[in-house]
Motif scaffolding. Structure first.
Motif, mmCIF file in Angstrom:
data_model
loop_
_atom_site.group_PDB
_atom_site.id
_atom_site.type_symbol
_atom_site.label_atom_id
_atom_site.label_comp_id
_atom_site.label_asym_id
_atom_site.label_seq_id
_atom_site.Cartn_x
_atom_site.Cartn_y
_atom_site.Cartn_z
ATOM 1 N N LYS A 171 0.831 -1.209 0.000
ATOM 2 C CA LYS A 171 0.000 0.000 0.000
ATOM 3 C C LYS A 171 0.862 1.254 0.000
ATOM 4 C CE LYS A 171 -3.537 0.217 2.753
ATOM 5 N NZ LYS A 171 -4.371 0.105 3.995
ATOM 6 N N ALA A 172 1.944 1.224 0.776
ATOM 7 C CA ALA A 172 2.836 2.385 0.838
ATOM 8 C C ALA A 172 3.483 2.638 -0.520
ATOM 9 C CB ALA A 172 3.901 2.173 1.915
ATOM 10 N N ARG A 173 3.881 1.566 -1.205
ATOM 11 C CA ARG A 173 4.493 1.722 -2.535
ATOM 12 C C ARG A 173 3.488 2.278 -3.537
ATOM 13 N NH1 ARG A 173 6.999 -3.313 -1.233
ATOM 14 N NH2 ARG A 173 5.409 -4.439 -2.442
ATOM 15 N N THR A 174 2.253 1.786 -3.463
ATOM 16 C CA THR A 174 1.218 2.291 -4.370
ATOM 17 C C THR A 174 0.938 3.760 -4.094
ATOM 18 O OG1 THR A 174 0.190 0.094 -4.490
ATOM 19 C CG2 THR A 174 -1.161 1.975 -5.159
ATOM 20 N N HIS A 175 0.842 4.106 -2.827
ATOM 21 C CA HIS A 175 0.612 5.490 -2.413
ATOM 22 C C HIS A 175 1.703 6.392 -2.985
ATOM 23 C CE1 HIS A 175 0.594 8.953 0.377
ATOM 24 N NE2 HIS A 175 -0.686 8.677 0.562
ATOM 25 N N ALA A 228 -4.029 8.514 -12.945
ATOM 26 C CA ALA A 228 -4.232 7.070 -12.836
ATOM 27 C C ALA A 228 -3.515 6.325 -13.952
ATOM 28 C CB ALA A 228 -5.729 6.756 -12.859
ATOM 29 N N GLU A 229 -3.621 6.857 -15.159
ATOM 30 C CA GLU A 229 -2.962 6.203 -16.296
ATOM 31 C C GLU A 229 -1.443 6.203 -16.115
ATOM 32 O OE1 GLU A 229 -2.698 6.586 -21.192
ATOM 33 O OE2 GLU A 229 -3.873 8.024 -20.022
ATOM 34 N N ALA A 230 -0.895 7.336 -15.678
ATOM 35 C CA ALA A 230 0.555 7.434 -15.498
ATOM 36 C C ALA A 230 1.048 6.510 -14.389
ATOM 37 C CB ALA A 230 0.943 8.874 -15.190
ATOM 38 N N ALA A 231 0.227 6.338 -13.352
ATOM 39 C CA ALA A 231 0.607 5.475 -12.233
ATOM 40 C C ALA A 231 0.241 4.012 -12.468
ATOM 41 C CB ALA A 231 -0.056 5.974 -10.950
ATOM 42 N N GLU A 232 -0.437 3.753 -13.579
ATOM 43 C CA GLU A 232 -0.857 2.397 -13.948
ATOM 44 C C GLU A 232 -1.787 1.789 -12.897
ATOM 45 O OE1 GLU A 232 2.771 0.254 -14.723
ATOM 46 O OE2 GLU A 232 2.984 1.162 -16.711
ATOM 47 N N VAL A 233 -2.741 2.598 -12.452
ATOM 48 C CA VAL A 233 -3.789 2.140 -11.542
ATOM 49 C C VAL A 233 -5.113 2.680 -12.061
ATOM 50 C CG1 VAL A 233 -2.241 2.078 -9.534
ATOM 51 C CG2 VAL A 233 -3.575 4.150 -10.017
ATOM 52 N N SER A 234 -6.194 2.242 -11.454
ATOM 53 C CA SER A 234 -7.497 2.750 -11.857
ATOM 54 C C SER A 234 -7.769 4.103 -11.182
ATOM 55 C CB SER A 234 -8.595 1.765 -11.459
ATOM 56 O OG SER A 234 -8.722 1.714 -10.045
ATOM 57 N N LYS A 235 -8.688 4.859 -11.756
ATOM 58 C CA LYS A 235 -9.098 6.129 -11.151
ATOM 59 C C LYS A 235 -9.680 5.882 -9.766
ATOM 60 C CE LYS A 235 -11.988 10.171 -12.213
ATOM 61 N NZ LYS A 235 -12.911 10.762 -13.230
ATOM 62 N N PHE A 295 -8.533 7.545 -5.985
ATOM 63 C CA PHE A 295 -9.397 8.160 -4.983
ATOM 64 C C PHE A 295 -9.420 7.364 -3.673
ATOM 65 C CE2 PHE A 295 -11.507 10.439 -8.613
ATOM 66 C CZ PHE A 295 -11.214 11.717 -8.155
ATOM 67 N N ALA A 296 -9.103 6.092 -3.731
ATOM 68 C CA ALA A 296 -9.033 5.299 -2.503
ATOM 69 C C ALA A 296 -7.869 5.765 -1.630
ATOM 70 C CB ALA A 296 -8.886 3.822 -2.839
ATOM 71 N N TYR A 297 -6.800 6.215 -2.282
ATOM 72 C CA TYR A 297 -5.626 6.682 -1.546
ATOM 73 C C TYR A 297 -5.651 8.192 -1.304
ATOM 74 C CZ TYR A 297 -3.213 2.185 -1.996
ATOM 75 O OH TYR A 297 -2.851 0.866 -1.889
ATOM 76 N N PHE A 298 -6.255 8.921 -2.230
ATOM 77 C CA PHE A 298 -6.286 10.380 -2.158
ATOM 78 C C PHE A 298 -7.706 10.851 -2.435
ATOM 79 C CE2 PHE A 298 -2.069 9.058 -3.567
ATOM 80 C CZ PHE A 298 -1.239 9.717 -2.667
ATOM 81 N N PRO A 299 -8.487 11.143 -1.399
ATOM 82 C CA PRO A 299 -9.899 11.478 -1.582
ATOM 83 C C PRO A 299 -10.160 12.694 -2.466
ATOM 84 C CG PRO A 299 -9.435 10.952 0.713
ATOM 85 C CD PRO A 299 -8.118 11.019 0.016
ATOM 86 N N ALA A 300 -9.217 13.629 -2.516
ATOM 87 C CA ALA A 300 -9.372 14.810 -3.366
ATOM 88 C C ALA A 300 -8.107 15.004 -4.189
ATOM 89 C CB ALA A 300 -9.630 16.056 -2.515
ATOM 90 N N LYS A 301 -8.255 15.636 -5.323
ATOM 91 C CA LYS A 301 -7.113 15.857 -6.210
ATOM 92 C C LYS A 301 -6.002 16.616 -5.487
ATOM 93 C CE LYS A 301 -5.953 18.044 -10.661
ATOM 94 N NZ LYS A 301 -6.466 18.888 -11.760
ATOM 95 N N GLU A 302 -6.377 17.594 -4.669
ATOM 96 C CA GLU A 302 -5.380 18.389 -3.954
ATOM 97 C C GLU A 302 -4.524 17.533 -3.023
ATOM 98 O OE1 GLU A 302 -8.627 20.828 -5.424
ATOM 99 O OE2 GLU A 302 -8.610 19.100 -4.084
ATOM 100 N N ASP A 303 -5.106 16.442 -2.531
ATOM 101 C CA ASP A 303 -4.374 15.570 -1.605
ATOM 102 C C ASP A 303 -3.159 14.924 -2.258
ATOM 103 O OD1 ASP A 303 -6.128 16.023 0.514
ATOM 104 O OD2 ASP A 303 -7.485 14.446 -0.172
ATOM 105 N N LEU A 304 -3.171 14.820 -3.583
ATOM 106 C CA LEU A 304 -2.037 14.247 -4.298
ATOM 107 C C LEU A 304 -0.766 15.067 -4.092
ATOM 108 C CD1 LEU A 304 -3.972 13.450 -7.565
ATOM 109 C CD2 LEU A 304 -2.730 11.729 -6.249
ATOM 110 N N VAL A 305 -0.941 16.339 -3.779
ATOM 111 C CA VAL A 305 0.200 17.237 -3.566
ATOM 112 C C VAL A 305 0.414 17.519 -2.086
ATOM 113 C CG1 VAL A 305 1.150 19.527 -4.049
ATOM 114 C CG2 VAL A 305 -0.166 18.327 -5.808
#
Length: 207
Positions: A9-13, A38-45, A49-59
């Motif tokens: 999970k940590a690696r995916t995050h 999602a495409e760049a990280a090779e995961v689903s959309k 959102f399961a790891y980052f509830p909002a787009k801003e959380d990615l940063v």
């Protein structure tokens, strides 16, 4: 088995966040969609959102630990050390170690990331939200560990957190203007010493 799942999970995050920030820095935060991340990280959309509830959380998740940092400093200070002195020493140590939260880190990616946060309204708003959380956590720490009255603790926390932010932004602006962190460091230390002296004049009786 649980440990393996947590590491995965940590690696995916980390992979999702790294992919997102690389895209945001290249194209701009508002120009990149969550689907592209999602495409760049090779995961689903859905996974994003399961790891980052909002787009801003990615940063801004990269700064999340700093939300409770002032409170941790106060709670873990050595016996006999006043809270304000512990906070001052911690900030000065951050300047010495080029902690990005002090604004005194001139690594290109750190500067670019900070600039993006400051220039993107949604991200800047989230950064301000972290300040609110930092104030609340610090006020609780002062009230519970230093016997500071609740209102006084809230007022003191607001002053300290705002001072941290102002000092960090001054340092960041100096680096954006072309100063190297090493060249800015003496002035950053002098500014911090001055700021904490002013805080001590007003709050020293209490914290």
């Amino acid at each position: 088995m649980a440990g393996l799942r947590e590491r995965k999970k940590a690696r995916t995050h980390a992979a999702i966040s790294d992919a997102a920030i690389a895209l945001f820095l290249e194209h701009g935060f508002d120009q990149v969609s969550v689907a592209q991340v999602a495409e760049a990280a090779e995961v689903s959309k859905r996974t994003v959102f399961a790891y980052f509830p909002a787009k801003e959380d990615l940063v801004v998740h990269r700064f999340a630990d700093h939300e409770s940092e002032p409170a941790r400093v106060v709670r873990s200070r050595p016996p006999g050390v006043r809270p304000l002195a512990a906070l001052r020493d911690h900030f000065l140590a951050g300047l010495r170690d080029r902690d990005p939260v002090t604004g005194l880190n001139d690594l290109p990616q750190i500067l670019a990331l900070t600039r993006m946060i400051m220039e993107t309204p949604a991200l800047r708003t989230r950064a301000v939200t972290f300040q609110d959380g930092a104030e609340q956590a610090l006020a609780a720490a002062l009230h519970e560990t230093a016997d500071v009255p609740e209102l006084t603790a809230r007022l003191a926390a607001a002053h300290v957190v705002r001072t941290h932010w102002l000092l960090a932004m001054d340092n960041f602006d100096a680096l954006l203007g072309g100063r190297a962190a090493a060249d800015r460091h003496p002035a950053a230390v002098a500014d911090a010493e001055h700021a904490f002296a002013l805080l001590a004049d007003g709050l020293g009786t209490y914290v």
